[in-house]
Design a protein around this motif. Structure first.
Motif, PDB file in Angstrom:
ATOM      1  N   GLY A   1       0.803  -1.215   0.000  1.00 11.39           N
ATOM      2  CA  GLY A   1       0.000   0.000   0.000  1.00 11.39           C
ATOM      3  C   GLY A   1       0.835   1.264   0.000  1.00 11.39           C
ATOM      4  O   GLY A   1       0.458   2.271  -0.609  1.00 11.39           O
ATOM      5  N   LEU A   2       1.985   1.205   0.668  1.00 10.99           N
ATOM      6  CA  LEU A   2       2.856   2.388   0.764  1.00 10.99           C
ATOM      7  C   LEU A   2       3.762   2.567  -0.443  1.00 10.99           C
ATOM      8  O   LEU A   2       4.397   3.620  -0.587  1.00 10.99           O
ATOM      9  CB  LEU A   2       3.736   2.279   2.021  1.00 10.99           C
ATOM     10  CG  LEU A   2       3.007   2.324   3.371  1.00 10.99           C
ATOM     11  CD1 LEU A   2       3.973   1.974   4.498  1.00 10.99           C
ATOM     12  CD2 LEU A   2       2.383   3.693   3.600  1.00 10.99           C
ATOM     13  N   ALA A   3       3.849   1.546  -1.314  1.00 15.08           N
ATOM     14  CA  ALA A   3       4.806   1.546  -2.428  1.00 15.08           C
ATOM     15  C   ALA A   3       4.640   2.776  -3.321  1.00 15.08           C
ATOM     16  O   ALA A   3       3.552   3.064  -3.798  1.00 15.08           O
ATOM     17  CB  ALA A   3       4.639   0.272  -3.249  1.00 15.08           C
ATOM     18  N   MET A   4       5.767   3.452  -3.540  1.00 15.69           N
ATOM     19  CA  MET A   4       5.777   4.629  -4.399  1.00 15.69           C
ATOM     20  C   MET A   4       6.516   4.373  -5.708  1.00 15.69           C
ATOM     21  O   MET A   4       6.707   5.286  -6.510  1.00 15.69           O
ATOM     22  CB  MET A   4       6.414   5.819  -3.669  1.00 15.69           C
ATOM     23  CG  MET A   4       5.560   6.354  -2.530  1.00 15.69           C
ATOM     24  SD  MET A   4       4.010   7.108  -3.117  1.00 15.69           S
ATOM     25  CE  MET A   4       2.808   6.027  -2.365  1.00 15.69           C
ATOM     26  N   SER A   5       6.961   3.116  -5.905  1.00 16.00           N
ATOM     27  CA  SER A   5       7.629   2.743  -7.159  1.00 16.00           C
ATOM     28  C   SER A   5       7.348   1.273  -7.436  1.00 16.00           C
ATOM     29  O   SER A   5       7.020   0.505  -6.510  1.00 16.00           O
ATOM     30  CB  SER A   5       9.141   2.984  -7.067  1.00 16.00           C
ATOM     31  OG  SER A   5       9.738   2.093  -6.141  1.00 16.00           O
TER      32      SER A   5
END
Length: 391
Positions: free
Chosen positions: A89-93
Motif C-alpha cells: 500500500g505504501l509503495a511509491m515505485s
C-alpha cells in the motif's frame, strides 16, 4: 457461539485475507501501470512472480519451522505478511511494490498450511472435512466479493487504499488468532530428511500429480475466462461483472460440495467428475456457438473442475497423521504448492493454444489435462486400496 465456531470463522477469514491479497492485483493492474508508467504486461508479472515464489518458498518455510511452536510460527508469519501487505500500500515505485509482493508470497503458503494443520487438530473428526472445505471457500469468497470491492475502491479512490483495507483485515485477524488459538498443540518434530520421507509414499506422489493436473485443467481455459465470455460468447462488457460473480458463486458451492464428498471418502467417486470434465471441455468449442449453452457449460465446469480440493487435502493429512506425524505441516501444504505449479502449467498451455488453435478451441488443452487427471484418479484409488490390503 462456542469457541470452535469462532475459530472456524477466523480460519475462513485468514483464507479470505490471503485470497484478497493474492487476487487483488488482477483487478488493479491498469491503475498500477498508469501510476508507475509501466506497461500493463510488466505489471502482470506481479501475478506470475507471486505464484512462483508462493509455490517454491512454501515447502522450505514449512519444513524449516517445524521444530518451533506452531502458534509462535503462525503469529510471526502473520506479522511478516502484515508488514509486506502494508508495504504494498505504501509503495511509491514499481520495484518496491514487487519486493512487497515477494514478501507476502514467501509467507502466504506457510500461513494457510499452518491454518490447515490447526483446523485438523482443533476440529472434531466428523467436522474436519467441512471446515477444510470452508477454508478453501474463503479463497473463492475473496475472488467473488473481495476483489470487486478492492477494484471499486481503487477506481473511486486509489489502489493503495485497497491494500490498506487488507492490512486492516490482517491486523484484526492477528488479534483474533492470538485470542482463539491454543498456545500449545501436540506436534512431532523431525529433521528435514525425516519430514521429506512423506514424499516417497506412492499415495502422496500420485496425489501430488493429481493436484497439479487438476489445476492445469482449470487454468488451461479459465486464464482466458473474460475473452471467452465476451469475445467467444458475445456477452457485453457491462454484463461481465455479474457473469464473473455467477461463476464465483458456483466456485463457492463447489467448495461446499467438495467438503461433503470428503466426509464420504470422495476420492472413490472422483473419476466420474473427471470424465464429465473431459466431455465438457472437449465439446466446449461447439457449446460456444450458443451464448447460453456455452455459459451453462462454463458454470458446470466451475462447479466440478476443482471438486478434488477437500478430499485430497484430507487424504494428505490422514496419511501424515497415521504414518508420518513429523510431516503434518508439510502434508497440509502440498495441495496449495502443487496447485500453484498447476496454475503456471495451465496458463502457459492456454497461451500456447490461443496462438495455435484460437480462443474457441483452447479448452482442448484443458481436456487433455482432464484426461491425465482421470487416469491419475483411477491410479490413486488403486494405490490406496493396495496399501490397505498390505497394511
Amino acid at each position: 457461539m462456542n469457541k470452535y465456531r469462532w475459530q472456524a470463522i477466523v480460519f475462513v477469514l485468514v483464507a479470505f485475507m490471503l485470497g484478497c491479497n493474492e487476487f487483488i492485483v488482477v483487478g488493479v493492474l491498469s491503475d498500477i501501470a498508469q501510476e508507475f508508467r509501466v506497461p500493463v504486461a510488466t505489471v502482470g508479472y506481479l501475478v506470475t512472480i507471486f505464484a512462483t515464489v508462493y509455490a517454491v518458498s512454501t515447502p522450505f518455510i514449512t519444513i524449516l519451522t517445524n521444530r518451533f511452536s506452531r502458534y509462535k510460527t503462525l503469529m510471526t508469519l502473520m506479522g511478516i505478511f502484515l508488514v509486506g501487505n502494508t508495504l504494498s500500500g505504501l509503495a511509491m515505485s514499481f520495484p518496491i511494490l514487487l519486493v512487497s509482493r515477494i514478501i507476502t508470497a514467501v509467507v502466504a503458503g506457510a500461513i494457510i498450511s499452518l491454518i490447515m494443520t490447526f483446523a485438523s487438530t482443533i476440529a472434531p473428526r466428523e467436522k474436519r472435512a467441512g471446515l477444510v472445505s470452508w477454508i478453501f471457500a474463503g479463497f473463492s469468497i475473496a475472488s467473488v466479493f473481495g476483489v470487486p470491492i478492492g477494484t471499486a475502491i481503487s477506481t473511486s479512490y486509489s489502489w493503495h487504499d485497497a491494500f490498506y483495507l487488507i492490512s486492516i483485515i490482517s491486523a484484526i485477524t492477528c488479534v483474533l488468532l492470538g485470542w482463539l488459538l491454543p498456545r500449545q498443540v501436540e506436534q512431532v518434530q523431525g529433521s528435514v530428511k525425516n519430514q521429506l520421507v512423506l514424499l516417497k509414499d506412492r499415495r502422496v506422489i500420485v496425489g501430488i500429480a493429481l493436484v497439479l493436473f487438476t489445476a492445469a485443467t482449470m487454468y488451461a481455459y479459465y486464464t482466458y475466462i473474460r475473452p471467452l465470455l465476451t469475445t467467444a460468447l458475445g456477452f457485453s462488457t457491462t454484463s461481465l461483472n455479474w457473469l464473473l460473480f455467477l461463476i464465483g458463486i458456483m466456485s463457492i458451492l463447489s467448495n461446499r460440495f467438495s467438503g461433503m464428498l470428503a466426509e464420504r471418502n470422495g476420492l472413490r467417486v472422483m473419476p466420474r467428475f473427471y470424465i464429465a470434465d473431459v466431455i465438457l471441455l472437449a465439446l466446449l468449442p461447439w457449446g460456444l456457438s450458443s451464448k447460453f449453452l456455452g455459459l451453462g457449460m462454463l458454470l458446470v465446469l466451475s462447479l466440478i473442475v476443482t471438486i478434488l480440493n477437500s478430499p485430497i487435502q484430507i487424504h494428505f493429512l490422514n496419511i501424515a497423521e497415521q504414518d508420518y506425524p513429523q510431516s503434518t505441516v508439510l502434508a497440509s501444504s502440498l495441495n496449495s504448492i502443487f496447485f500453484n505449479f498447476g496454475i503456471s502449467l495451465g496458463s502457459a498451455t492456454a497461451s500456447g493454444m490461443l496462438g495455435t488453435v484460437g480462443l474457441n478451441h483452447i479448452s482442448w488443452g484443458a481436456a487433455g489435462y482432464a484426461a491425465i487427471s482421470l487416469v491419475l484418479a483411477v491410479v490413486l484409488n488403486r494405490v490406496i486400496k493396495r496399501h490397505r490390503q498390505t497394511a
